[in-house]
Every structure is written in C-alpha cells, then in structure tokens.
Write a protein that holds these residues in place. Structure first.
Motif, PDB file in Angstrom:
ATOM      1  N   ILE A   1     -30.458  13.052  23.964  1.00  0.00           N
ATOM      2  CA  ILE A   1     -29.787  12.828  25.247  1.00  0.00           C
ATOM      3  C   ILE A   1     -28.290  12.591  25.049  1.00  0.00           C
ATOM      4  CG2 ILE A   1     -29.787  11.436  27.364  1.00  0.00           C
ATOM      5  CD1 ILE A   1     -32.698  10.743  26.798  1.00  0.00           C
ATOM      6  N   GLY A   2     -27.902  12.153  23.845  1.00  0.00           N
ATOM      7  CA  GLY A   2     -26.469  12.044  23.601  1.00  0.00           C
ATOM      8  C   GLY A   2     -25.995  10.818  22.855  1.00  0.00           C
ATOM      9  N   LEU A   3     -26.857   9.774  22.719  1.00  0.00           N
ATOM     10  CA  LEU A   3     -26.453   8.581  21.978  1.00  0.00           C
ATOM     11  C   LEU A   3     -27.674   8.045  21.225  1.00  0.00           C
ATOM     12  CD1 LEU A   3     -24.132   6.557  21.399  1.00  0.00           C
ATOM     13  CD2 LEU A   3     -25.043   5.167  23.273  1.00  0.00           C
ATOM     14  N   PRO A   4     -27.688   8.149  19.889  1.00  0.00           N
ATOM     15  CA  PRO A   4     -28.849   7.675  19.117  1.00  0.00           C
ATOM     16  C   PRO A   4     -28.861   6.151  19.065  1.00  0.00           C
ATOM     17  CG  PRO A   4     -27.159   8.513  17.637  1.00  0.00           C
ATOM     18  CD  PRO A   4     -26.659   8.748  19.037  1.00  0.00           C
ATOM     19  N   LEU A   5     -29.695   5.533  19.885  1.00  0.00           N
ATOM     20  CA  LEU A   5     -29.636   4.080  20.040  1.00  0.00           C
ATOM     21  C   LEU A   5     -30.096   3.321  18.807  1.00  0.00           C
ATOM     22  CD1 LEU A   5     -30.720   3.447  23.742  1.00  0.00           C
ATOM     23  CD2 LEU A   5     -28.434   3.336  22.750  1.00  0.00           C
TER      24      LEU A   5
ATOM     25  N   LEU B   1     -19.276  14.782  13.782  1.00  0.00           N
ATOM     26  CA  LEU B   1     -18.821  13.554  13.126  1.00  0.00           C
ATOM     27  C   LEU B   1     -17.331  13.329  13.346  1.00  0.00           C
ATOM     28  CD1 LEU B   1     -20.732  13.559   9.720  1.00  0.00           C
ATOM     29  CD2 LEU B   1     -20.745  11.703  11.409  1.00  0.00           C
ATOM     30  N   ARG B   2     -16.544  14.384  13.188  1.00  0.00           N
ATOM     31  CA  ARG B   2     -15.096  14.240  13.362  1.00  0.00           C
ATOM     32  C   ARG B   2     -14.750  13.805  14.781  1.00  0.00           C
ATOM     33  NH1 ARG B   2     -11.163  17.505  15.339  1.00  0.00           N
ATOM     34  NH2 ARG B   2     -12.441  19.401  15.370  1.00  0.00           N
ATOM     35  N   LEU B   3     -15.391  14.406  15.766  1.00  0.00           N
ATOM     36  CA  LEU B   3     -15.075  14.070  17.151  1.00  0.00           C
ATOM     37  C   LEU B   3     -15.557  12.675  17.520  1.00  0.00           C
ATOM     38  CD1 LEU B   3     -15.720  17.455  18.987  1.00  0.00           C
ATOM     39  CD2 LEU B   3     -13.539  16.443  18.291  1.00  0.00           C
ATOM     40  N   ALA B   4     -16.712  12.257  17.013  1.00  0.00           N
ATOM     41  CA  ALA B   4     -17.182  10.897  17.291  1.00  0.00           C
ATOM     42  C   ALA B   4     -16.187   9.872  16.758  1.00  0.00           C
ATOM     43  CB  ALA B   4     -18.562  10.680  16.673  1.00  0.00           C
TER      44      ALA B   4
ATOM     45  N   GLN C   1     -26.775  18.292  16.648  1.00  0.00           N
ATOM     46  CA  GLN C   1     -26.102  17.358  15.756  1.00  0.00           C
ATOM     47  C   GLN C   1     -25.444  16.280  16.608  1.00  0.00           C
ATOM     48  OE1 GLN C   1     -26.641  17.701  12.655  1.00  0.00           O
ATOM     49  NE2 GLN C   1     -26.738  19.867  12.079  1.00  0.00           N
ATOM     50  N   THR C   2     -26.020  15.085  16.584  1.00  0.00           N
ATOM     51  CA  THR C   2     -25.507  13.983  17.389  1.00  0.00           C
ATOM     52  C   THR C   2     -24.895  12.931  16.469  1.00  0.00           C
ATOM     53  OG1 THR C   2     -27.269  14.369  18.999  1.00  0.00           O
ATOM     54  CG2 THR C   2     -26.047  12.309  19.189  1.00  0.00           C
ATOM     55  N   ALA C   3     -23.623  12.657  16.661  1.00  0.00           N
ATOM     56  CA  ALA C   3     -22.910  11.696  15.821  1.00  0.00           C
ATOM     57  C   ALA C   3     -22.512  10.474  16.631  1.00  0.00           C
ATOM     58  CB  ALA C   3     -21.670  12.338  15.214  1.00  0.00           C
ATOM     59  N   VAL C   4     -22.535   9.324  15.979  1.00  0.00           N
ATOM     60  CA  VAL C   4     -22.063   8.089  16.603  1.00  0.00           C
ATOM     61  C   VAL C   4     -21.143   7.388  15.612  1.00  0.00           C
ATOM     62  CG1 VAL C   4     -24.124   6.795  15.849  1.00  0.00           C
ATOM     63  CG2 VAL C   4     -22.724   5.937  17.742  1.00  0.00           C
ATOM     64  N   ALA C   5     -20.063   6.817  16.129  1.00  0.00           N
ATOM     65  CA  ALA C   5     -19.111   6.085  15.302  1.00  0.00           C
ATOM     66  C   ALA C   5     -18.799   4.745  15.961  1.00  0.00           C
ATOM     67  CB  ALA C   5     -17.823   6.888  15.124  1.00  0.00           C
ATOM     68  N   VAL C   6     -18.601   3.729  15.137  1.00  0.00           N
ATOM     69  CA  VAL C   6     -18.200   2.410  15.623  1.00  0.00           C
ATOM     70  C   VAL C   6     -16.948   1.992  14.859  1.00  0.00           C
ATOM     71  CG1 VAL C   6     -18.823  -0.031  15.794  1.00  0.00           C
ATOM     72  CG2 VAL C   6     -20.519   1.734  16.318  1.00  0.00           C
ATOM     73  N   VAL C   7     -15.917   1.599  15.609  1.00  0.00           N
ATOM     74  CA  VAL C   7     -14.612   1.275  15.026  1.00  0.00           C
ATOM     75  C   VAL C   7     -14.088  -0.012  15.647  1.00  0.00           C
ATOM     76  CG1 VAL C   7     -12.186   2.001  14.913  1.00  0.00           C
ATOM     77  CG2 VAL C   7     -14.008   3.666  14.490  1.00  0.00           C
ATOM     78  N   CYS C   8     -13.508  -0.865  14.814  1.00  0.00           N
ATOM     79  CA  CYS C   8     -12.750  -2.022  15.305  1.00  0.00           C
ATOM     80  C   CYS C   8     -11.461  -2.099  14.488  1.00  0.00           C
ATOM     81  CB  CYS C   8     -13.544  -3.314  15.168  1.00  0.00           C
ATOM     82  SG  CYS C   8     -12.626  -4.780  15.744  1.00  0.00           S
ATOM     83  N   ARG C   9     -10.342  -1.926  15.118  1.00  0.00           N
ATOM     84  CA  ARG C   9      -9.067  -1.891  14.392  1.00  0.00           C
ATOM     85  C   ARG C   9      -8.712  -3.243  13.807  1.00  0.00           C
ATOM     86  NH1 ARG C   9      -4.396   2.049  16.499  1.00  0.00           N
ATOM     87  NH2 ARG C   9      -3.632   1.258  14.524  1.00  0.00           N
ATOM     88  N   ASP C  10      -8.940  -4.320  14.566  1.00  0.00           N
ATOM     89  CA  ASP C  10      -8.547  -5.644  14.080  1.00  0.00           C
ATOM     90  C   ASP C  10      -9.278  -6.040  12.801  1.00  0.00           C
ATOM     91  OD1 ASP C  10      -6.693  -5.998  16.032  1.00  0.00           O
ATOM     92  OD2 ASP C  10      -7.745  -7.620  17.077  1.00  0.00           O
ATOM     93  N   THR C  11     -10.551  -5.661  12.679  1.00  0.00           N
ATOM     94  CA  THR C  11     -11.346  -6.016  11.492  1.00  0.00           C
ATOM     95  C   THR C  11     -11.393  -4.879  10.473  1.00  0.00           C
ATOM     96  OG1 THR C  11     -13.424  -5.240  12.480  1.00  0.00           O
ATOM     97  CG2 THR C  11     -12.794  -7.540  12.873  1.00  0.00           C
ATOM     98  N   ARG C  12     -10.733  -3.763  10.805  1.00  0.00           N
ATOM     99  CA  ARG C  12     -10.727  -2.583   9.951  1.00  0.00           C
ATOM    100  C   ARG C  12     -12.137  -2.049   9.686  1.00  0.00           C
ATOM    101  NH1 ARG C  12      -5.998  -3.971   5.430  1.00  0.00           N
ATOM    102  NH2 ARG C  12      -4.342  -4.365   6.954  1.00  0.00           N
ATOM    103  N   PHE C  13     -12.988  -2.234  10.660  1.00  0.00           N
ATOM    104  CA  PHE C  13     -14.356  -1.709  10.535  1.00  0.00           C
ATOM    105  C   PHE C  13     -14.386  -0.268  11.023  1.00  0.00           C
ATOM    106  CE2 PHE C  13     -18.593  -0.704  12.019  1.00  0.00           C
ATOM    107  CZ  PHE C  13     -19.403  -1.199  11.019  1.00  0.00           C
ATOM    108  N   GLU C  14     -15.001   0.572  10.226  1.00  0.00           N
ATOM    109  CA  GLU C  14     -15.176   1.970  10.614  1.00  0.00           C
ATOM    110  C   GLU C  14     -16.445   2.499   9.952  1.00  0.00           C
ATOM    111  OE1 GLU C  14     -13.482   6.114   9.031  1.00  0.00           O
ATOM    112  OE2 GLU C  14     -11.930   4.890   9.976  1.00  0.00           O
ATOM    113  N   ARG C  15     -17.341   2.993  10.778  1.00  0.00           N
ATOM    114  CA  ARG C  15     -18.550   3.592  10.225  1.00  0.00           C
ATOM    115  C   ARG C  15     -19.062   4.658  11.198  1.00  0.00           C
ATOM    116  NH1 ARG C  15     -22.884  -0.462   7.733  1.00  0.00           N
ATOM    117  NH2 ARG C  15     -20.922  -1.156   6.754  1.00  0.00           N
ATOM    118  N   ALA C  16     -19.551   5.739  10.649  1.00  0.00           N
ATOM    119  CA  ALA C  16     -20.078   6.826  11.469  1.00  0.00           C
ATOM    120  C   ALA C  16     -21.369   7.344  10.860  1.00  0.00           C
ATOM    121  CB  ALA C  16     -19.069   7.963  11.603  1.00  0.00           C
ATOM    122  N   SER C  17     -22.206   7.911  11.695  1.00  0.00           N
ATOM    123  CA  SER C  17     -23.492   8.404  11.226  1.00  0.00           C
ATOM    124  C   SER C  17     -23.895   9.618  12.055  1.00  0.00           C
ATOM    125  CB  SER C  17     -24.556   7.305  11.357  1.00  0.00           C
ATOM    126  OG  SER C  17     -25.764   7.697  10.749  1.00  0.00           O
ATOM    127  N   LEU C  18     -24.629  10.507  11.410  1.00  0.00           N
ATOM    128  CA  LEU C  18     -25.105  11.731  12.055  1.00  0.00           C
ATOM    129  C   LEU C  18     -26.614  11.682  12.188  1.00  0.00           C
ATOM    130  CD1 LEU C  18     -24.046  14.595  13.010  1.00  0.00           C
ATOM    131  CD2 LEU C  18     -24.829  15.411  10.775  1.00  0.00           C
TER     132      LEU C  18
END
Length: 203
Positions: A179-183, A52-55, A109-126
C-alpha cells in the motif's frame, strides 16, 4: 488507547493519503509535511536503488526544515524485469502499464527512511513485495480504472481497493508495504531512532 507523548516531534514527509492513513494505525501523534524532491530516475538506476534514494531524499529534505523532528520518508517503485514503473498520471499511461503487467510478476520496491538531523540519525530499508498479476482483458482494465482512477499509484495498482481483483498472488514479509508504507519495518526504524512505539523506546 491513550496516545503516547514523544520525546521529539514526528513528521511524515509525504503527500500520499495512503501513507498518512497507514501511519495513523500506530496511534502516534505526527505532522505531515510535503517533501520537495525531484523524483526523476537517474540513468541506469535500478528500481530498488531509486526507491531507496527517494525515500532518503524526502526524509532529508523535510528534516532540513524540521531539524529537531524524527522524519519518515518513503517511496515505492514498481519493478518490471528491472525497469521502473512509476505513477501513471493519466488514463492512457495506466492502461499501458496494466497491459504490460498482465500475466507477469512485478516486484513493488517499497523503501522507508527515518532521519533526525539533531541526533544525526539516518537509516533506510527496502521491503520488496512480489506481485503476480492475472491475465487481464482490456475490458477488465477499463472497468478497474473507471472505478478506482489509480493515477497516483505506482504501476497503477491500488490494491487496497478494487486493484486486488487484478492479482493472482502477493508475497511479502510486511503486509502494508504494497500500500505504500511498510509498518513493520517503520516500527523497527522508529524504535531505533528513539520513538516510543507502544510506549517503549527499546528495539
């Protein structure tokens, strides 16, 4: 199928060809930007927290250079009884990893994170994937490594190729996570960030 136009650029923060190929399945336009992140585990950090931290770190590092974009970061750590198994990097380490996993259950343990700085969006999931390995002989391990050379894969497991022959069972709610990215989860996060997957920004 036409490619939808996006309100913001989409960037995959990854050097992995496997993640790039998986994201292409969504038929969304995106760019690829290698993240500059130290992937060294912290003392007593669990594999799940490490992933999670690295994603998140990968997504944030790329988003700092592309503040107007929606950035995807992802990471995978093989979890053997609470101990992280990363990318082997070379043959001897891959042999040791596979011998250690032989006949045992490993959680990827496969983590994915989505971030947008302009909208201050940040969310991650395992998204954990439970993998049960067969009892593996050294000859089988060597044959597999010669064929696939999976030295850039967590736990030496390249399951989209011959690595599937190493396994007895796989349990997951998201079939591409191993495989590496939980779609499935990635689509959820992109919709939440306003990316029109299938032409709709509704969650």
């Amino acid at each position: 199928m036409s490619v939808p136009s996006l309100p913001r650029p989409l960037v995959l923060g990854s050097t992995s060809p496997y993640r790039r190929e998986l994201l292409q399945r969504l038929r969304l336009p995106f760019e690829v930007e290698p993240p500059r992140v130290d992937e060294t585990p912290r003392p007593e950090e669990t594999p799940a927290l490490l992933a999670l931290r690295l994603a998140l770190a990968k997504a944030h590092e790329v988003a700092a250079r592309h503040p107007g974009a929606v950035v995807i970061g992802s990471d995978q750590v093989a979890d053997l009884d609470g101990h992280p198994l990363g990318k082997p990097g070379h043959h001897a380490r891959a042999v040791a990893q596979l011998q250690e996993m032989s006949g045992r259950t490993v959680i990827f343990q496969t983590a994915v994170a989505v971030v947008c700085r302009d909208t201050r969006f940040e969310r991650a999931s395992l998204v954990p994937v439970t993998v049960k390995f067969r009892q593996l002989s050294l000859a089988e391990i060597e044959a597999y490594l010669a064929a696939e050379q999976p030295y850039d894969c967590a736990g030496s497991a390249k399951v989209e190729g011959l690595g599937i022959a190493l396994l007895r069972a796989v349990e997951s709610d998201d079939p591409t996570a191993l495989i590496g990215l939980p779609l499935i989860r990635t689509c959820e996060l992109l919709r939440a960030a306003g990316v029109p997957v299938l032409g709709s920004s509704l969650p």
